[in-house]
Design a protein around this motif. Sequence first.
Motif, PDB file in Angstrom:
ATOM      1  N   GLU A   1       0.834  -1.189   0.000  1.00 32.57           N
ATOM      2  CA  GLU A   1       0.000   0.000   0.000  1.00 32.57           C
ATOM      3  C   GLU A   1       0.873   1.244   0.000  1.00 32.57           C
ATOM      4  OE1 GLU A   1      -3.336   2.114   2.954  1.00 32.57           O
ATOM      5  OE2 GLU A   1      -2.675   0.047   3.310  1.00 32.57           O
ATOM      6  N   VAL A   2       0.415   2.303  -0.667  1.00 35.20           N
ATOM      7  CA  VAL A   2       1.118   3.588  -0.695  1.00 35.20           C
ATOM      8  C   VAL A   2       0.252   4.625   0.021  1.00 35.20           C
ATOM      9  CG1 VAL A   2       2.093   5.412  -2.145  1.00 35.20           C
ATOM     10  CG2 VAL A   2       2.238   3.013  -2.885  1.00 35.20           C
ATOM     11  N   HIS A   3       0.870   5.352   0.938  1.00 35.14           N
ATOM     12  CA  HIS A   3       0.141   6.394   1.680  1.00 35.14           C
ATOM     13  C   HIS A   3       0.932   7.698   1.611  1.00 35.14           C
ATOM     14  CE1 HIS A   3      -2.591   7.977   4.793  1.00 35.14           C
ATOM     15  NE2 HIS A   3      -1.519   8.613   5.243  1.00 35.14           N
TER      16      HIS A   3
ATOM     17  N   LEU B   1       5.857  -1.167   8.177  1.00 38.36           N
ATOM     18  CA  LEU B   1       6.384  -0.128   7.293  1.00 38.36           C
ATOM     19  C   LEU B   1       7.510  -0.731   6.463  1.00 38.36           C
ATOM     20  CD1 LEU B   1       6.669   2.911   6.465  1.00 38.36           C
ATOM     21  CD2 LEU B   1       8.289   3.124   8.384  1.00 38.36           C
ATOM     22  N   GLN B   2       7.436  -0.571   5.145  1.00 45.00           N
ATOM     23  CA  GLN B   2       8.431  -1.158   4.258  1.00 45.00           C
ATOM     24  C   GLN B   2       9.390  -0.131   3.659  1.00 45.00           C
ATOM     25  OE1 GLN B   2       8.809  -4.411   3.999  1.00 45.00           O
ATOM     26  NE2 GLN B   2       6.994  -4.859   5.225  1.00 45.00           N
TER      27      GLN B   2
ATOM     28  N   GLN C   1      14.462   6.221  11.201  1.00 43.72           N
ATOM     29  CA  GLN C   1      14.456   5.577  12.520  1.00 43.72           C
ATOM     30  C   GLN C   1      13.316   4.583  12.655  1.00 43.72           C
ATOM     31  OE1 GLN C   1      14.332   9.433  13.384  1.00 43.72           O
ATOM     32  NE2 GLN C   1      16.540   9.648  13.560  1.00 43.72           N
ATOM     33  N   LEU C   2      12.144   4.926  12.094  1.00 42.25           N
ATOM     34  CA  LEU C   2      11.012   4.011  12.174  1.00 42.25           C
ATOM     35  C   LEU C   2      11.302   2.715  11.413  1.00 42.25           C
ATOM     36  CD1 LEU C   2       8.029   6.505  11.690  1.00 42.25           C
ATOM     37  CD2 LEU C   2       8.588   5.215  13.764  1.00 42.25           C
TER      38      LEU C   2
ATOM     39  N   TRP D   1       2.780  -0.606  10.456  1.00 44.53           N
ATOM     40  CA  TRP D   1       2.118   0.322   9.542  1.00 44.53           C
ATOM     41  C   TRP D   1       1.361   1.392  10.316  1.00 44.53           C
ATOM     42  CZ3 TRP D   1       2.849   2.188   5.126  1.00 44.53           C
ATOM     43  CH2 TRP D   1       1.844   2.629   4.264  1.00 44.53           C
ATOM     44  N   GLU D   2       0.726   0.995  11.407  1.00 46.86           N
ATOM     45  CA  GLU D   2      -0.022   1.959  12.215  1.00 46.86           C
ATOM     46  C   GLU D   2       0.916   2.989  12.854  1.00 46.86           C
ATOM     47  OE1 GLU D   2      -0.393  -1.333  12.328  1.00 46.86           O
ATOM     48  OE2 GLU D   2      -2.325  -1.402  11.272  1.00 46.86           O
TER      49      GLU D   2
END
Length: 395
Positions: A343-345, A365-366, A382-383, A390-391
Amino acid sequence: MKKRILVVGASLAGVRTVQALRRSGSADEIVLVGGEPGTSDGLASDRPPLSKKFLFDAAVTAPPLVTPAQLDELDTRLVHGHATDLDLDRRHVVLHGGGTEPFDTLVIATGSSPRTVPGLEPRPGVHVLRSAADATAIRAACPGDGSVVVVGGGFIGAEVAWTLHTLGAAATVVEPLPTLMVRGLGPRIGEALTRRHLAAGINLRMGVGVAGIDGEEQVRGVQLTDGSYLPTDVVVLGLGTVPETNWLVDSGLDLRDGVVCDQQLTALGAEDVYAVGDVARWRHPRYGEDVRVEHWTNAVESASVVAANLTGTPTVHDSVPYVWTDQLGGRLQVLGRVRPQDEVHMIEGDLNDKFVAVTGGDGGLQSAVGFSMARPLIRFRQLLAAGATWEEALA
């Protein structure tokens, strides 16, 4: 007792390995073997500027990554030549001409070479971009009112086309896939950047390949697989790269699209043999699979990992991949890996202007992708390193 560390390859990964070893306190004997074509000492230039400032401006120089005088300061002996064979039993590397260089520890840093396919090899009018000499030849061959066909629409192909377009050349990119840079950006972001290149005036032939190049002594045009024909003065091949492992085929090392290594970049099944940079394929702890990464930052980071392991600090290579490219009047940066199914956000901006977007899947998160918005992108490094969900990325 001092060991003899032999680093084969004097481009970025090899030079940074030498520097990192001394910075980490190594007092061992170090020998660096370099065979960069078109140089008097075998030392390579930093490659990222070659498709950017150096290609754009003839006044820009391409200084080597390190000078012989600086290597003297690092107490490192430079051997000008290139390796042709590795004998693990006798613990030496064979050089072109028959000479040998013995080692206690070997660091393989021979990088990668431009990929070619039958009928698409360098010849007069057909260029690859890997060295300062290549960039100089391309710039000289592309007058302001000339035309150029770039075969391959990955990061380098798109960047070269943009640079030559800004110089006034009529640039066309030929790419069999439906969008530019799709392997690195995924379909949605890749499609947006493709539209922007097209709007900027770059001719794009997507979903079609090259059947042949017309002209032996002087390029006249490119024949495409759909039957169409592109008249041109110059062809630049941007077909990706292959790891430079030909000299290792009889060594007994595990070679599968690179030198296969463990998480500490030790070559599998070999004692005191390591690989760094483009030539290394290793089990990435973050992804749980073997990867080979061709980016500038990976060369630097892998050199530091090997230097740490050789100086008594066991270290795994688990950094977040990072790549950047300058095109469309801005800087495109990618952290992590963009997978086609994710998914792209949008975090900030939009894909037609400056933006930061994240991609995610499997609950995590990728990647994070930014165009001319470096500051908002920073926090995602860092994430990603922390393995954020993802959240958490969208919070």
